[in-house]
Design a protein around this motif. Structure first.
Motif, mmCIF file in Angstrom:
data_model
loop_
_atom_site.group_PDB
_atom_site.id
_atom_site.type_symbol
_atom_site.label_atom_id
_atom_site.label_comp_id
_atom_site.label_asym_id
_atom_site.label_seq_id
_atom_site.Cartn_x
_atom_site.Cartn_y
_atom_site.Cartn_z
ATOM 1 N N LYS A 127 0.339 4.150 -3.164
ATOM 2 C CA LYS A 127 0.064 5.546 -2.155
ATOM 3 C C LYS A 127 0.951 6.635 -3.389
ATOM 4 N N ARG A 128 1.829 5.753 -3.766
ATOM 5 C CA ARG A 128 2.918 6.555 -4.601
ATOM 6 C C ARG A 128 2.290 6.762 -5.330
ATOM 7 N N MET A 141 0.820 -1.262 0.221
ATOM 8 C CA MET A 141 0.206 0.031 -0.046
ATOM 9 C C MET A 141 1.079 1.450 0.028
ATOM 10 N N SER A 142 1.796 1.048 0.570
ATOM 11 C CA SER A 142 2.700 2.433 0.843
ATOM 12 C C SER A 142 3.264 2.806 -0.556
ATOM 13 N N GLU A 146 -11.722 4.665 1.719
ATOM 14 C CA GLU A 146 -10.696 5.642 1.841
ATOM 15 C C GLU A 146 -11.258 7.079 3.147
#
Ligand code: NAI
Length: 215
Positions: free
Chosen positions: A12-13, A8-9, A191
């Motif tokens: 997210k970018r 997920m990190s 979200e």
């Protein structure tokens, strides 16, 4: 679509990469090295290489990245051509602003309905879509099968409406209310957006970067 196992990190970018790569294409730039991209984005080149390696790299030694190919791949990973049926709950200041200013269609969503409990708003047009009274939610969902709801209502109203929405087949929430949907429905895609979190982070930065007398 190919299945990726991406953290997920990294996910997210991806929207930020997607945006930057679009700007590069607008400027006629068709390829770019991780070093050049890192200078533009304020990330390290190794971070960028690591991120892109998660879904196949697309870079060539001495050539860099093909901007269009990379952007298309990110679009596929994010599912930006998904066209997910979407409804907004709450046609107040926030709901209207989101309906009016967000390009849902470019981001994988198709805004098909706006609902509010205030009868006086029923029939008003927001971005070419009529506001419907919330009493018509069940019939609308059974007929149109939206899968995503944008919650723009006060948090204390979150729970009853969210259970109703889940029963009607909503599987994803863009949640501006202060209701903790994910805790009650861990199987759904949620979200949460809290503009106040971003504001408090800015406050921290002001405090940590500038002395009291410099502010
Ligand atoms: P608003 O009062 O202008 O609009 C709220 C609308 O929701 C009203 O039209 C009301 O009739 C409707 N509503 C309330 N309960 C409902 C229900 N159960 N079903 C259908 N419609 C319902 O308020 P505004 O400014 O649009 O803000 C909405 C909410 O979003 C507020 O609770 C606020 O706290 C929150 N908010 C969250 C932000 C964030 O960053 N997460 C930023 C700004 C607002």
């Amino acid at each position: 679509m190919a299945k990726y196992n991406i953290s997920m990190s990294v996910i997210k970018r991806l929207p930020r990469y997607y945006r930057f790569l679009g700007l590069l294409l607008d400027q006629g730039i068709t390829r770019i090295s991780s070093r050049e991209l890192s200078a533009k984005m304020g990330l390290t080149a190794s971070q960028i290489r690591q991120d892109f390696n998660c879904f196949g790299g697309f870079g060539q030694q001495g050539y860099g990245y093909n901007v269009e190919q990379l952007r298309n791949e990110i679009s596929k990973i994010l599912g930006l051509s998904n066209n997910l049926g979407t409804i907004i709950i709450g046609a107040g200041n926030l709901g209207r602003a989101i309906a009016t200013h967000m390009s849902f269609e470019e981001r994988g969503f198709n805004l098909i309905g706006i609902f509010d409990k205030n009868e006086a708003l029923a029939g008003e047009m927001v971005r070419g879509i009529p506001v419907r009274h919330i009493d018509g939610l069940d019939d609308f969902c059974r007929e149109n099968h939206p899968s995503v709801a944008v919650l723009c209502i006060p948090g204390e109203h979150g729970t009853p409406i969210e259970n109703q929405l889940v029963e009607l087949g909503i599987k994803g929430f863009w949640n501006f209310s202060h209701s903790d949907i994910a805790a009650r429905h861990p199987d759904l895609a949620v979200e949460n957006v809290h503009l106040s979190d971003s504001l408090m982070t800015l406050c921290y930065q002001m405090n940590s970067r500038f002395g009291k007398n410099d502010r």
